[in-house]
Design a protein around this motif. Structure first.
Motif, PDB file in Angstrom:
ATOM      1  N   MET B   1      -0.645   3.466  -2.398  1.00 32.60           N
ATOM      2  CA  MET B   1      -0.090   2.755  -1.225  1.00 32.60           C
ATOM      3  C   MET B   1      -0.805   3.227   0.043  1.00 32.60           C
ATOM      4  O   MET B   1      -0.951   4.423   0.266  1.00 32.60           O
ATOM      5  N   THR B   2      -1.231   2.262   0.826  1.00 28.86           N
ATOM      6  CA  THR B   2      -1.903   2.622   2.073  1.00 28.86           C
ATOM      7  C   THR B   2      -1.108   2.076   3.255  1.00 28.86           C
ATOM      8  O   THR B   2      -0.199   1.293   3.073  1.00 28.86           O
ATOM      9  N   GLY B   3      -1.481   2.489   4.407  1.00 26.58           N
ATOM     10  CA  GLY B   3      -0.873   1.914   5.600  1.00 26.58           C
ATOM     11  C   GLY B   3       0.384   2.648   6.027  1.00 26.58           C
ATOM     12  O   GLY B   3       0.376   3.859   6.185  1.00 26.58           O
ATOM     13  N   TYR B   4       1.475   1.892   6.191  1.00 27.48           N
ATOM     14  CA  TYR B   4       2.730   2.450   6.684  1.00 27.48           C
ATOM     15  C   TYR B   4       3.152   3.654   5.842  1.00 27.48           C
ATOM     16  O   TYR B   4       3.137   3.638   4.633  1.00 27.48           O
ATOM     17  N   GLU B   5       3.495   4.709   6.484  1.00 28.86           N
ATOM     18  CA  GLU B   5       4.027   5.874   5.789  1.00 28.86           C
ATOM     19  C   GLU B   5       5.394   6.199   6.353  1.00 28.86           C
ATOM     20  O   GLU B   5       5.653   6.013   7.532  1.00 28.86           O
ATOM     21  N   VAL B 235       2.548  -7.853   7.082  1.00 30.03           N
ATOM     22  CA  VAL B 235       1.466  -7.121   6.417  1.00 30.03           C
ATOM     23  C   VAL B 235       2.043  -5.920   5.658  1.00 30.03           C
ATOM     24  O   VAL B 235       1.642  -5.643   4.516  1.00 30.03           O
ATOM     25  N   MET B 238       3.378  -7.301   2.511  1.00 30.70           N
ATOM     26  CA  MET B 238       2.318  -7.718   1.578  1.00 30.70           C
ATOM     27  C   MET B 238       1.765  -6.504   0.833  1.00 30.70           C
ATOM     28  O   MET B 238       1.450  -6.570  -0.351  1.00 30.70           O
ATOM     29  N   LYS B 239       1.664  -5.376   1.527  1.00 27.24           N
ATOM     30  CA  LYS B 239       1.188  -4.156   0.869  1.00 27.24           C
ATOM     31  C   LYS B 239       2.172  -3.693  -0.205  1.00 27.24           C
ATOM     32  O   LYS B 239       1.811  -2.963  -1.106  1.00 27.24           O
TER      33      LYS B 239
END
Lengths: 107, 757
Positions: B1-5, B235, B238-239
Motif C-alpha cells: 500500500m502506498t500513499g495515505y498512511e 484517489v 482507488m488505492k
C-alpha cells in the motif's frame, strides 16, 4: 548522500501542488521550478485503453528540502502531495516502497 | 500500500456526543523563530471545503507560509496549489484595502473616493433605510456567490433589514441547489458519498467499508473539490481497491483509470439513468428487501423506466448500449456502490428529473445509509437553507418573495427564483426594485446567465453595495459603495463545511488593516437594522451561539477544532432521520419516494423524466447547420475558484487565458489551430477563448472555460468581461420547477478572432 525522490505516477493527478509547494519553499518566481510536471496524453494507446499521466520531475534547484528533513519534517512537495504519491528520502528506503508498475525514482 | 498512511493523534472523545480531535500540540505554538497557528482555510478567497492548516507567522505578525496539518483527518496534511499560494493573495497589490464610495452617475468609471468605515457604513445604512421607508424593504434584494463563508450571515442581514429577497442572479439556481432540493423532496435529506469523512480514523474505521464502485457522474472531483468533499479521497479509495465508473463527455484523469467511461452527450443524463434503472429492474438486480421496506412508488418507476430501452437511449446519449448495460450491472452487483456527482446534473433545465433518476439507481439497489454508500449529511447549522434568523422576517413579507409561479420553490425554499428577479428588474413586475447588496458575488463574470441582461437590469437600481476582496467587473460596473473584506488568515471564523459538517475554528494570525471580515461587516450593519436579530458584541460571541448544541464555546473550540457531529449508519432504521423520531425518511410517506408526493402536489412530474435539451442536435436539428458543435461549459481548473484568483500571478501563470477544449478533428473542421484566439458563438451571443486541441474531448463536443475576465484590463471596459464571459451564450431559462438551466448544453460555431477585435 543526497536524498532521492520517488513518484508513484499511476496516481499523480497533475494537481500542481508539488510545484507550488516547492516554489513557496524556495522563494521562486512563477516561471522557475524546483519540481515541474510533465504530461503524457490523453492518448488512446490501444482501442479503449488510454494513457493519461503526469510525472513531476525535480530540477537542479531542488535541494530535497534538506533543512526540513533535518528538522524531522517532510519535504514540502511530499507533505502536500494531494494524491500521496511522492516521497523524498534515502534511496534504499524508497526502493522498498516500489510495489507497482509505474514508479519513477530520481536520484 | 502506498500513499495515505495512518496518522497518529486522531482519537475520539466525547462532549455532548460531539467528537473532538486529540492534537499533539496546542492550537498555537513556536517552531524555531516562527509562531504556528492551527486553523481552517475557508475563506476569502473562495473555497468549497476548508482544509485543516497551519499558519506560520514571524515576530512582526507577518504571514510567512501555510502548511497542511498532518494530524487532520480531513486532508491529512495535503493542500491544493491555491491554498499554498495564500500569502500571494493576502499581500496582493490588487486588493481593495479601504472602503470606497462612488457617485451613482459614475458607475462604470474608475472614480472612487476612499472613505472611513464609519462613513461607508453610515452612507450604506442611510441609503438602504431610505429605500425601505420610501418603497418597502422587499424592493432591496440581497445576493451572494458560492463557496465563500457568507451565506448564513448575508441571509441574516437580509432578515434584519426585513427583505425576503435573496438571489444569486443564477438561472435555475443551478449549482447543487436543485440536487439538494430534489433529494430533500424525494428522500428527506441531502445524501453524499461516504468516503469515511465522518470518522477520525477514516478508511481504517472498523465500521467503514471501501465502496466496490464509485460512480463519478458529471464531476471531476480531484479538481472541483465540491462542498465538503476533498477530491483526492477518490484517489485514496482507488488505492484501496475501489473501482470507478465515470460518466462525463471528457476524458478526465479519472476517466482514463475507470472500469467504464460513458461519454454522455451533455444534457442527456436523465435518459442514461432511466435506461440503467430499466436494466436493473428487468434483470431483477434491485434490492428487494430495501425496496419493500423503505421505498414508495417502485412499480410506477419501473413502468416509467420501460420507456427507456437501452438501444434507444444509446442513440440519445451517444454512449454504446453495451456500456450502459455493463455500468448498470456493475452498480447493481456492487456492495456497496456510491455516487459522487456534480453540477452537470443541475445545469440542465430538467435538473429535478435528472437528479431523481440518478439517485433512484442507488436507492433501489439499497446503497442508502450503508457504510461506503450514500449517507445523509450531518449539520450544526444549515448554512445553505436560509433558515438562520428567518424568524426576524416581518410577518407577511415572505408573500412578497420574488418567486413567480414556481410553487415548489415558494414552499420548499427561502430564496428567490433568480430568473424571476431578472424579469422583475426588467419589467418592474410584481414591483419595482430599488437596491441590492452583493456579497462575495461577481455575477457579470460568473454565475449569471446572459450577463448583459443583468447589467442593464441592475443599472436601474438606486443604490448598490458590493462586499468583496478585489475590484471585480461587477463592482466596477455597478457599485455605489465597495466594502473590502479580509482574507482568512486575517480573521477569526467558524468553518461549517457542507456535507458531513464539522465545527472548525479559523484563527486570525495577521493584521487585516482597514479591511473587515464578511461576518463582521454583517454584524455591524445587522445591529443597526435590528439589534435583536444581531445581539452579539463580537463575532466570536456569535460563533459561540451557533455552536451551542455542541457544548463548546468558540474559545474552547480553538483547542479541539475540528469537532465532529455525532454520526452512525442505518439511521433510518433507528428513528434518527425524521424530526418526529419515527423510523424511515423525512418524507410524507416516511419512505424514499421514487414517485414523489411533493412534486405531484406542486403539479410537477412525480417520476424521473427526460426531455431533450434545447437547443440540441435532436431537438433543433435545423440549428445544427449553422451551429454544428455541442458545447459544455464550466469545467473546473486547478488554479482558480470560479472568477477568483485571476489577478494572482503564480496561479494565473498555470492557466493564463480561457480555453476552448476541442477535439483536433473539430478544430480542423472550423479551420482553427492550437493557441489561436477564437469566438465561440451561438444564437444568443459569443465569447472569446483560446483553442486547446485535445483528445480529452470527443469529436462533436467541445468545452469552454467559465468565469473569465482580465483584472489587468481597462476598468472602464469592465476588464473585458463581456468579451470573455461564456455565459453570453447561456439564456435565463429555467426548467418547469424553476430549478435547473442549460449552462452545460448548447450548440455553437467557432471562428477566428479578427485582427482588429
Amino acid at each position: 548522500m543526497k536524498k532521492a525522490i520517488l513518484i508513484d505516477y499511476k496516481y499523480c493527478t497533475g494537481c500542481h501542488t508539488c510545484e507550488v509547494a516547492c516554489q513557496k519553499h524556495l522563494g521562486l518566481e512563477p516561471d522557475k521550478w524546483g519540481i515541474k510536471l510533465t504530461q503524457i496524453g490523453p492518448d488512446e494507446v490501444a482501442p479503449r485503453q488510454w494513457q493519461y499521466e503526469f510525472v513531476p520531475v525535480p530540477t537542479d534547484r531542488c535541494n530535497r528540502c534538506a533543512d526540513r528533513l533535518e528538522r524531522g519534517k517532510q519535504a514540502m512537495c511530499a507533505q502536500h502531495c494531494q494524491a500521496g504519491c511522492l516521497w523524498v528520502g534515502d534511496i534504499d528506503e524508497l526502493v522498498g516502497r516500489i510495489d507497482g508498475d509505474k514508479f519513477a525514482l530520481f536520484v | 500500500m502506498t500513499g495515505y498512511e495512518k496518522r497518529e493523534g486522531a482519537r475520539m472523545s466525547g462532549n455532548s456526543g460531539y467528537r473532538e480531535l486529540e492534537h499533539s500540540k496546542p492550537w498555537q505554538y513556536e517552531e524555531g523563530e516562527l509562531t504556528v497557528t492551527r486553523s481552517k482555510a475557508w475563506t476569502a478567497p473562495g473555497c468549497h471545503i476548508g482544509c485543516d492548516i497551519k499558519l506560520y507567522t514571524d515576530k512582526d505578525g507577518k504571514l510567512v507560509r501555510v502548511e497542511g496539518d498532518e494530524e487532520s483527518p480531513y486532508n491529512h496534511g495535503r493542500l491544493c496549489a491555491r491554498c499554498l499560494d495564500i500569502k500571494e493573495v493576502v499581500n496582493s497589490p490588487k486588493r481593495v484595502l479601504h472602503p470606497m464610495i462612488r457617485n451613482r452617475e459614475d458607475r462604470g468609471k474608475d472614480k472612487w473616493r476612499q472613505v472611513s468605515w464609519d462613513e461607508a457604513l453610515d452612507y450604506t445604512y442611510d441609503n438602504m433605510m431610505e429605500i425601505k421607508e420610501k418603497y418597502g424593504a422587499e424592493t432591496f434584494f440581497f445576493t451572494h456567490g458560492t463557496g465563500r463563508d457568507v451565506m448564513q450571515y448575508a441571509d441574516r442581514l437580509m432578515y434584519a433589514y426585513g427583505s425576503p429577497n435573496m438571489t444569486g442572479l443564477f438561472s435555475g439556481l443551478s449549482c447543487y441547489v436543485p440536487r439538494i432540493a430534489g433529494m430533500s423532496c424525494t428522500a428527506g435529506s441531502l445524501y453524499i458519498a461516504d468516503c469515511s469523512q465522518a470518522w477520525f480514523d477514516r478508511y481504517d474505521n472498523p465500521e467503514y467499508k471501501v465502496p466496490e464502485v464509485m460512480v463519478i457522474w458529471g464531476n471531476n472531483p480531484i479538481v472541483a473539490n465540491a462542498d465538503g468533499f476533498f477530491g483526492h479521497w477518490v484517489v485514496d479509495l482507488m488505492k484501496r481497491g475501489m473501482k470507478i465508473i465515470v460518466i462525463d463527455p471528457r476524458m478526465t484523469w479519472l476517466a482514463a483509470r475507470s472500469e467504464l467511461h460513458l461519454r454522455v452527450r451533455p444534457g442527456t443524463d436523465a435518459a442514461l439513468a432511466l435506461a440503467m434503472i430499466n436494466i436493473i429492474v428487468q434483470e431483477d438486480l434491485y434490492d428487494h428487501d430495501f425496496v419493500d421496506r423503505w421505498c414508495y412508488g417502485f412499480d410506477e418507476l419501473a413502468e416509467r423506466a420501460k420507456d427507456f430501452p437501452v438501444e434507444k437511449v444509446a442513440e440519445i446519449c451517444w454512449v454504446p448500449a453495451e456500456k450502459i448495460t455493463a455500468a448498470a450491472r456493475m452498480i447493481a452487483n456492487a456492495k456497496p456502490a456510491t455516487l459522487q456527482w456534480g453540477v452537470a446534473i443541475d445545469q440542465t433545465r430538467e435538473a429535478m428529473g435528472t437528479g431523481q433518476a440518478v439517485t433512484a439507481i442507488f436507492e433501489i439497489t439499497g446503497n442508502i445509509e450503508v457504510p461506503g454508500g450514500l449517507i445523509a449529511n450531518t449539520q450544526i447549522l444549515d448554512v445553505m437553507g436560509g433558515q438562520w434568523g428567518r424568524e426576524f422576517l416581518p410577518e407577511g413579507m415572505d408573500d412578497k418573495r420574488i418567486v413567480g409561479n414556481y410553487q415548489l420553490m415558494k414552499t420548499a425554499m427561502t430564496s428567490c427564483s433568480d430568473d424571476e428577479v431578472i424579469r422583475c428588474l426588467e419589467t418592474d413586475q410584481p414591483y419595482k426594485l430599488h437596491g441590492a447588496w452583493l456579497q462575495a458575488h461577481n455575477p457579470l463574470a460568473c454565475m449569471s446567465a446572459d450577463p448583459k441582461r443583468v447589467l442593464e437590469g441592475m443599472k436601474k437600481l438606486d443604490f448598490i453595495v458590493v462586499v468583496d476582496l478585489f475590484m471585480t467587473p461587477t463592482a466596477m460596473a455597478l457599485a455605489d459603495v465597495f466594502l473590502p473584506v479580509c482574507t482568512f488568515p486575517e480573521r477569526d471564523g467558524l468553518s461549517l463545511i457542507c456535507g458531513i459538517q464539522q465545527a472548525g475554528a479559523m484563527n486570525q494570525v495577521c493584521d487585516p488593516g482597514d479591511t473587515k471580515s464578511d461576518m463582521e461587516i454583517n454584524l455591524l450593519l445587522g445591529k443597526r437594522f435590528n439589534p435583536e436579530c444581531w445581539p452579539w458584541e463580537t463575532v466570536q460571541d456569535m460563533f459561540t451561539e451557533v455552536l451551542q448544541d455542541s457544548g463548546y464555546k468558540y474559545d474552547e473550540l480553538r483547542e479541539v477544532s475540528p469537532v465532529y457531529v455525532p454520526f452512525e449508519y442505518h439511521r433510518h432504521e433507528k428513528g434518527l432521520l425524521r424530526s418526529d423520531g419515527q423510523v424511515g425518511f423525512e418524507t410524507p410517506t416516511g419512505r424514499i419516494e421514487l414517485w414523489c408526493n411533493i412534486y405531484n402536489m406542486f403539479g410537477l412530474d412525480p417520476l424521473p423524466y427526460f426531455k431533450e435539451p434545447e437547443p440540441g442536435p435532436n431537438s433543433t436539428p435545423e440549428m445544427c447547420e449553422e451551429y454544428p458543435l455541442v458545447l459544455t461549459t464550466g469545467a473546473r481548473r486547478w488554479n482558480s475558484f470560479h472568477s477568483e484568483h485571476r489577478q494572482i500571478p503564480r496561479l494565473r501563470a498555470m492557466h493564463p487565458e480561457p480555453v476552448l477544449d476541442i477535439h483536433p478533428d473539430d478544430a480542423s473542421k472550423f479551420g482553427v489551430k492550437q493557441g489561436e484566439w477564437v469566438w465561440v458563438e451561438n444564437y444568443l451571443g459569443r465569447a472569446k477563448c483560446k483553442v486547446n486541441e485535445t483528445f480529452e474531448m470527443p469529436a462533436g463536443i467541445a468545452s469552454a472555460d467559465h468565469a473569465w475576465w482580465h483584472p489587468e484590463g481597462d476598468p472602464e471596459k469592465l476588464y473585458d468581461v463581456f468579451d470573455l464571459a461564456i455565459n453570453n451564450l447561456v439564456p435565463f431559462n429555467p426548467g418547469p420547477s424553476g430549478f435547473g438551466a442549460n449552462y452545460k448544453s448548447t450548440l455553437v460555431k467557432v471562428y477566428k478572432v479578427g485582427e482588429d477585435e
